[in-house]
Design a protein around this motif. Structure first.
Motif, mmCIF file in Angstrom:
data_model
loop_
_atom_site.group_PDB
_atom_site.id
_atom_site.type_symbol
_atom_site.label_atom_id
_atom_site.label_comp_id
_atom_site.label_asym_id
_atom_site.label_seq_id
_atom_site.Cartn_x
_atom_site.Cartn_y
_atom_site.Cartn_z
ATOM 1 N N ALA A 47 -10.385 10.081 2.454
ATOM 2 C CA ALA A 47 -9.950 8.744 2.018
ATOM 3 C C ALA A 47 -8.824 8.878 0.992
ATOM 4 N N ILE A 50 -5.636 9.697 2.799
ATOM 5 C CA ILE A 50 -5.036 8.511 3.440
ATOM 6 C C ILE A 50 -4.348 7.644 2.379
ATOM 7 N N GLU A 51 -5.052 7.461 1.256
ATOM 8 C CA GLU A 51 -4.495 6.638 0.168
ATOM 9 C C GLU A 51 -3.171 7.226 -0.337
ATOM 10 N N MET A 54 -0.383 6.763 2.154
ATOM 11 C CA MET A 54 0.151 5.395 2.167
ATOM 12 C C MET A 54 1.152 5.200 1.023
#
Lengths: 135, 209
Positions: A47, A50-51, A54
């Motif tokens: 996670a 992914i953060e 982004m």
């Protein structure tokens, strides 16, 4: 086009905290290197990855990542404790930039990674001439 | 180990502290039908829709909250706040929006908003009591995004139901979702037609409250 794959050992990863690990991975990905980690990332680390991805995406050069975790993690409590003490999570994680990796798919007996190889225009023209000439 | 401990603690707390109203997050990949489902529930019980639905990826780019929904099922009342999350993705390429007729500037602006939406959705994991993981039954369920979402909920000890959406489509294979995640409750529905929605309410009441 050359494709570079960097294999990172579990020992190297064990020396890094989560944040350091994520920035280490992304630094390589942004230089168009596909990274194979000798450990299964934790879901929270995924996670975070992914953060962080982004945050790094820009409209011109970097559009994101493809990654896949191959998990052979311990299932029983005793194995989990042993893994925790050893500081190692069994498995592999493959991470690459989307401009290089088209897809990573799980097949029944294996994991398949489809890489994109951009053929330079000059090479395309050469291939076209060869086809026309029948050679 | 820490996550195991957190999970056990959450389970223990749940026994003593059964909530009357749950904060239910809708998670899933892009275009799985989360907003269609939120709209269906909101329209059925509040008489209004909450979000725009379209085939363009990342249509939902901000968290949308629908509060104080009271659903009546065969087993009684179900009180919840729904939090409809932007879809989780590992990549956002503005060029993909241009295929839907957007100008370069519009596509770039949407891409920037979409990346922020994904971050917002991940941050919200700490603020939900339970989750519906909405997956598209016409797609391969065993993607890394799905595995990451479910893995994070498991690690945090957040109870979940997997919603196998879009069963109205001929190519839907909800059984492949059940096979991919056999450890979880899977409810096949169509948010678009409302098929099986009652079963979903009952499952929420049984497993998430």
């Amino acid at each position: 086009m050359e494709i570079q794959l960097d294999f990172v050992s579990a020992e190297t990863l064990a020396r890094k905290g989560s944040a350091e690990k994520i920035s280490f991975i992304l630094d390589k990905i942004k230089r168009n290197i596909i990274v194979v980690l000798e450990e299964a990332l934790e879901p929270q680390e995924e996670a975070e990855l992914i953060e962080a991805t982004m945050r790094e995406i820009d409209t011109e050069e970097f559009h994101g990542i493809e990654f896949y975790r191959i998990d052979s993690r311990a299932k029983g409590l005793r194995e989990k404790i042993a893994e925790y003490i050893a500081g190692r999570r069994h498995g592999l994680t493959i991470v690459g930039p989307t401009r290089l990796i088209e897809a990573i798919k799980r097949e029944p007996d294996y994991i398949s990674m489809l890489a994109k190889v951009d053929v330079p225009e000059e090479e395309k023209r050469k291939r076209g001439r060869k086809k026309k000439g029948g050679k | 180990m820490l996550s195991e401990l957190k999970k056990s603690l959450r389970k223990l707390l749940k026994i003593f502290k059964r909530k009357k109203q749950i904060q239910l997050g809708f998670y899933g990949p892009v275009n799985a039908g989360k907003t269609t489902l939120a709209n269906r529930i909101s329209l059925d019980w509040l008489g209004k829709e909450v979000g725009t639905v379209s085939e363009v990826p990342h249509e939902t780019r901000h968290v949308q909250k629908i509060e104080n929904i009271v659903v009546t099922t065969n087993n009684g009342e179900l009180r919840m706040n729904i939090v409809d999350m932007p879809g989780i993705a590992t990549q956002v390429d503005y060029k993909s929006f241009k295929a839907f007729g957007m100008s370069e500037e519009e596509a770039k602006a949407r891409a920037r908003e979409a990346t922020k939406g994904v971050i917002e959705a991940i941050k919200w994991l700490d603020n939900v009591d339970a989750v519906l993981v909405v997956l598209d039954s016409t797609q391969d369920p065993y993607t890394q995004v799905n595995v990451t979402i479910i893995g994070n909920l498991e690690a945090r000890g957040i109870p979940m139901i997997i919603v196998a959406n879009k069963i109205d489509l001929p190519e839907a294979q909800p059984e492949s979702i059940a096979n991919a995640f056999p450890q979880h409750v899977v409810v096949p529905i169509s948010a678009a037609t409302g098929e099986n929605i009652e079963k979903l309410y009952e499952a929420i009441q049984e497993h998430l409250t």
